[in-house]
Each structure stands twice: as C-alpha cells, then as structure tokens.
Enzyme design. Structure first.
Site, PDB file in Angstrom:
ATOM      1  N   TYR A 291      22.775  16.057 -47.091  1.00 44.97           N
ATOM      2  CA  TYR A 291      21.984  14.842 -47.326  1.00 44.97           C
ATOM      3  C   TYR A 291      21.005  15.013 -48.489  1.00 44.97           C
ATOM      4  O   TYR A 291      20.338  16.043 -48.617  1.00 44.97           O
ATOM      5  CB  TYR A 291      21.152  14.525 -46.081  1.00 44.97           C
ATOM      6  CG  TYR A 291      21.754  13.524 -45.125  1.00 44.97           C
ATOM      7  CD1 TYR A 291      22.676  12.576 -45.526  1.00 44.97           C
ATOM      8  CD2 TYR A 291      21.342  13.505 -43.798  1.00 44.97           C
ATOM      9  CE1 TYR A 291      23.196  11.662 -44.638  1.00 44.97           C
ATOM     10  CE2 TYR A 291      21.852  12.592 -42.898  1.00 44.97           C
ATOM     11  CZ  TYR A 291      22.780  11.674 -43.324  1.00 44.97           C
ATOM     12  OH  TYR A 291      23.291  10.762 -42.439  1.00 44.97           O
ATOM     13  N   GLU A 292      20.900  13.963 -49.310  1.00 47.19           N
ATOM     14  CA  GLU A 292      19.906  13.884 -50.391  1.00 47.19           C
ATOM     15  C   GLU A 292      19.998  15.061 -51.359  1.00 47.19           C
ATOM     16  O   GLU A 292      19.010  15.497 -51.921  1.00 47.19           O
ATOM     17  CB  GLU A 292      18.476  13.782 -49.820  1.00 47.19           C
ATOM     18  CG  GLU A 292      18.282  12.739 -48.752  1.00 47.19           C
ATOM     19  CD  GLU A 292      18.820  11.364 -49.150  1.00 47.19           C
ATOM     20  OE1 GLU A 292      18.832  11.058 -50.348  1.00 47.19           O
ATOM     21  OE2 GLU A 292      19.240  10.612 -48.267  1.00 47.19           O
ATOM     22  N   GLY A 293      21.183  15.567 -51.554  1.00 49.48           N
ATOM     23  CA  GLY A 293      21.398  16.689 -52.462  1.00 49.48           C
ATOM     24  C   GLY A 293      21.601  17.980 -51.693  1.00 49.48           C
ATOM     25  O   GLY A 293      20.789  18.353 -50.854  1.00 49.48           O
TER      26      GLY A 293
END
Length: 595
Positions: A438-440
């Site tokens: 998630y999110e990178g």
C-alpha cells in the site's frame, strides 16, 4: 478466537512519555486536549472498537464483498456499523473544525485510528481514504469545492477515495493515461483506474473520487499530471445530490486478505465523460496528491502496528489457555500452559517488544507532525517538519515489514491449529500482507528515505535525531542501573551503525546511486530498528523512576521489555550495517541472464 481489547494503558504511556502529549496540548489550538479528555476519548473508542467493529471482522473476512451490475454490497454488519460510526462522530475527530471536524491533534487521532485498524482493518480503510481525500481538498481545493464536499466528507456521510494508478503504470505514475478534457467550468474525465480501495460500496450515499489525469496539452511524465475531484453523484448548488456521474465500478478484486474492503476497478467516462473539477494547479496534481499519500503512508504504517497487536493478543490468549507438555527440565507433574515453555515466551516477547517500539515510533512521528503544524515559531515548525518527512517512510516501511514477521509468529505460537482458518490467526497474516505494498512498496519507501530525506539535506535531519539518541545514552549511563547499562551498550552499537551507514550513503549516493539503492531497504530497517530501540530505552528510563509506584508491575514489564529489545532486536543493526556498507556489490553482480 480471542477478541480485541484496546491496549489503552500502553497507548497512554507512549503518548505521554515518549511522544510528549503535554507539549502537544500546549501548542496553539490544542488547549482542549487535556489528560482527562484524552483518556475519555480512548475509553469510548476502545468500547466502539471492541463492541462494534471487532465482532464483524471475521464475518467481513469470510463473506467479503460482492459486485453486481456496478453495485457493491458489503459484508453483513458493515453498513450498520458505519452508520453508528458516523452517528457517533468518530469520522470527524481529526478533521478541521471549519468543516465540522473536532480538530484534535494527530497524536490523539493516531491512537484512536490504531484501535479501528486493530479491531477491523478492512473497515478502517474507508475512513483512512476519506480523511486523505479531505486533506487533499482542504489544502488544494477551491473554496467552492471545499464548501461543496468537505462538510459531508468530514462527517462521514460521504466517503472519499484516491485514484492513482492504472494497469500499465503500476508504481510509475508517469505512465498514467487517464484524460481530462476541459468543458466550461469543469472537465470530462475518461480512463480506467485500478486498486481503488472502497471505490464503490453501499455504506454512504456519495463517494468523492480524487483522480489523477492528463490535460490535452500536458507535458510527458509526472510533470504533466493533474488532480481532479470526481463525485459519484453530482452535487447541486444547494448541496443536494444530482444525477449519477459517468463512472462505474467495473469489478472488484479477489484478494489474499482484507476481504471486507472492496478494491475496485473504476471506469470513468464510458459514455459522455465523467464530470470532474481541477484541484490545485494544472499539471501539479502529483504534488497535491502527495498531501493525501503522506497522510496515508503514516496510517498504513499504523496498520502494521495495529494488526500486529491483534495477532499478539490472539497468540497470548492461546498460549495462556493451551495446555501441552511438561516444562523444560521438569521430572514430574503434568502438562502446563504453553506460555510456560521458553520458546513460546521468546516468541511472545519478540512480538511484544517490537510492537511497543513500533507504536512508540508511530506516535512520536504523529507528535512531530502536530508540532510542525501548530508551533508558533517558524524555525521550530521547519525542524519538526523535516523530522516528520524523515520518519514517515520509516514508519510505513519498518512497521509493515515487522507486521509480516509478527503475524507469522502469531500463527507459530498456535502451532498446527494456527494454520487452520477457523482459529482466526491466519486472517491477521493475510491482512498484514498488503501493508508493505500500500502507498508504495517498502523499496519505494526506502528509496524515498535515502534520496529525498537523507541525501537531499546531507543528513541534517538524521544528525538531529542522532543527537537526541546520544542524550538518551548519557542519561542511561548516568542512571547507575545494571539493566539500563545493558540497554545503553546495545543502543550505542545501534547508533554507531546508523551513523556509519548514513555517512556511507552520503558519500556514495551522488557518485554511485545504484549501489546506494541496493542498500536502501536494509537502511530503512536499520533506521527503524535503532529509532525503535532509542524510544524503548527512553521508556526504560521512565519505568525505572516508577518502580515503587502502585503500578509497579506495569513499569517493571516496560523495563524488561526494553531490555529484551536491546538484547534480541537491536543487534540486528550490525547485520544491516554490513549489508549497506559492504553488500551492494553482490546485489548488482549477476548479469540479468544469470538469474
């Protein structure tokens, strides 16, 4: 299956003693954050988490969500729970009072968010994305759009999403192809987005999508991306809902975990084009979206803390109840609870120590964020913003990587029955797996850490943090306590490893960025391990002074746990240092054909 009980005593200790709640409450605008109010908030949040969210967690995992003709139905109990969540005002707690929020410090909302994520991670993702969209609109939206969307998003009546990537793009947002054609005061959006958490559902009457897209004359790459607010239902001038926008959920993903949270494929503009409104400046969408992404990165790191706590509680409950085998060395007597066996105790201590360090780091970072936002002195705001920027990828990457090991250990404590879904231990590991992505991914966080957060300012923020660690080392040595001396020795080794690795990265990054990147993830793990060890050492210093208090057992446990961390976790710093300073060559040595 053990239910979730919020560890409010541990939370308050981390908030007060390690993150500095009193100093945060003294900042302008935070005066209402009194100790009594904070304890009351945590007590009520714990009740909601335990009584409303935790009971539907397993149901959400088993039943999941369904999608039919573009409509998504959530698992039984989710819709009713969300209604109670909004009615109780929980969604609005961290948001600005200007739009109906309570405006409480991030440190307080972080503790409460941990409860939501531990009790029901899939459910909590809806609020997380909504609050991220609120932050993006509040910081970059037009006055019209703020008034149009924020009050109902803050209340939770409407939810929000983040539409970044596409199937051909992955983490490379420069490859985004979704288009935005200007038309009067709005734009027509066409394209398909993937991995949209809570992109469609039945819990709110409207969903406000934040969408990255390209204008017709946009330059190539990330400099040509703009951000648009695209509502599921258009909103009339009087605030009422208008017609359905031209967007639809094409499907939802079948995932390894977080089954209670729908992950949607969103199709925009399959007919006349979805109506959207520009947020911020044209071609500056990625900068606007980073307001949302940085908010989400800290909270995904918090998911690592939360799901680890849930796995630990379940493993601890099982270890206390499961009776099997005589204790090591016993020559008589019957079998005992497995918590009496040394290796089970080692596993539980490892889970407990890492979780306390992770929680301390997440709360400490939230406090840095509060200070950067509210301190009256501009230089202090800048210093704490630099610390927030430095620590955010560490919280995200280190806490989530730890969560994979901790939830796996939770299964191991259960033995064979841990591998059986009915015990519930499996769900925690499956749910935790997405957090490192998630999110990178962890690699993206690590590259951000060494590049933007360390090399760009020549390690200035790291040096400030190391100076604080050295102050703690001096206090440990001055305490004249044998356990604290053990902790000091291990922490000294960790700080030296971090210092040497930072110096190596600074000397290498510009001339040989590939070698620096080869050690980026070990550096992130080193950073988290040492910073967590520093905060655990501070906890031990506080605990030593409280060993004669009525709550002596609590503080004695704190001190012992800090020593365990020093003896069993901090030594990992030396391994990471070697990998960073000496290991790049072997990472890059093989020709591609030799893999």
């Amino acid at each position: 299956m053990t239910t979730y009980v919020a560890p409010t005593r541990d939370m308050l200790f981390a908030m007060n003693e390690l993150a500095g709640l009193a100093a945060i409450a003294a900042l302008p605008g935070n005066e209402e954050a009194t100790p009594d109010l904070v304890e009351a908030i945590l007590e009520e949040a714990a009740k909601f988490a335990t009584e409303v969210l935790a009971p539907i967690n397993a149901q959400g995992d088993r039943q999941g969500c369904t999608c039919k003709d573009g409509a998504v139905t959530t698992a039984d109990g989710f819709q009713a729970a969300y209604g109670k969540f909004v009615e109780s005002g929980w969604n609005a707690m961290p948001a600005s009072p200007e739009f109906g929020g309570q405006g409480l410090p991030s440190l307080i909302s972080t503790a409460v968010l941990e409860m939501w994520k531990a009790s029901n991670m899939a459910f909590s993702l809806c609020q997380m994305l909504t609050l991220g969209a609120v932050a993006a609109l509040e910081n970059h939206g037009s006055d019209r759009d703020k008034q149009r969307y924020l009050p109902k998003m803050v209340s939770g009546e409407w939810t929000g999403t983040m539409n970044l990537t596409e199937s051909q793009a992955g983490s490379d947002l420069s490859a985004v192809r979704t288009k935005a054609e200007p038309e009067g005061d709005h734009y027509r959006i066409t394209g398909t987005k993937i991995f949209i958490t809570w992109g469609e559902h039945d819990m709110a009457e409207n969903i406000i999508h934040m969408v990255l897209a390209r204008l017709p004359d946009a330059p190539e790459g990330t400099k040509g991306i703009s951000l648009f607010v695209v509502p599921k239902f258009l909103v009339n001038a009087d605030g009422s809902l208008g017609r359905r926008n031209d967007l639809v959920c094409a499907s939802i993903e079948h995932k390894m975990g977080i089954h209670g949270s729908p992950t949607a494929v969103m199709a925009f503009g399959e007919n006349e084009g979805a109506i959207g409104y520009l947020v911020g400046e044209a071609n500056r969408g990625l900068a606007c979206m980073f307001t949302m992404m940085n908010h989400a990165r800290l909270n995904v790191g918090l998911e690592g803390v939360a799901i680890s706590e849930r796995a630990y509680q379940q493993a601890l409950g099982f270890a206390r109840e499961r009776v099997q085998s005589r204790p090591i060395g016993a020559t008589s007597g019957g079998p005992v609870a497995i918590i009496r066996h040394p290796d089970v105790r080692r596993m539980l201590m490892n889970m407990k120590a890492r979780i306390e360090a992770m929680r301390a780091l997440a709360y400490f970072t939230a406090a840095q964020m509060d200070t950067a936002h509210s301190h009256p002195d501009a230089s202090e705001r800048a210093k704490h913003q630099a610390m927030t920027d430095l620590l955010t990828p560490v919280v995200k990457g280190w806490c989530t990587e730890n969560a994979l090991d901790i939830t796996s250990t939770g299964i191991q404590v259960h033995g064979g029955v841990g591998f059986i879904e009915e015990t519930g231990a499996c769900q925690h590991m499956r749910d935790a797996r997405i957090t490192t992505i998630y999110e990178g991914t962890t690699g993206i966080q690590a590259n951000d850490l060494i590049g933007r957060k360390v090399a760009r300012d020549q390690g200035a923020a790291v040096k400030l943090l190391l100076a604080e660690m050295n102050d703690t080392l001096a206090a440990l040595e001055a305490a004249g306590d044998n356990e604290l001396k053990v902790i000091a020795g291990s922490l000294l080794g960790g700080t030296l490893a971090l210092e040497k690795s930072t110096d190596w990265l600074l000397a290498t990054y510009d001339q040989d960025p590939a070698s620096a990147a080869a050690g980026a993830v070990p550096y992130l793990k080193l950073f988290g391990t040492v910073t967590g060890g520093w905060l655990m050492a501070r906890a031990a210093l506080v605990a030593m002074k409280m060993l004669e208090s009525p709550d002596a057992d609590f503080y004695r446990a704190k001190k012992i746990t800090a020593r365990f961390y020093a003896e069993h976790v901090l030594p990992e710093a030396q391994v990471y240092r070697e990998a960073i300073v000496s290991g790049a060559g072997s990472v890059l040595a093989l020709d591609e054909t030799m893999f």
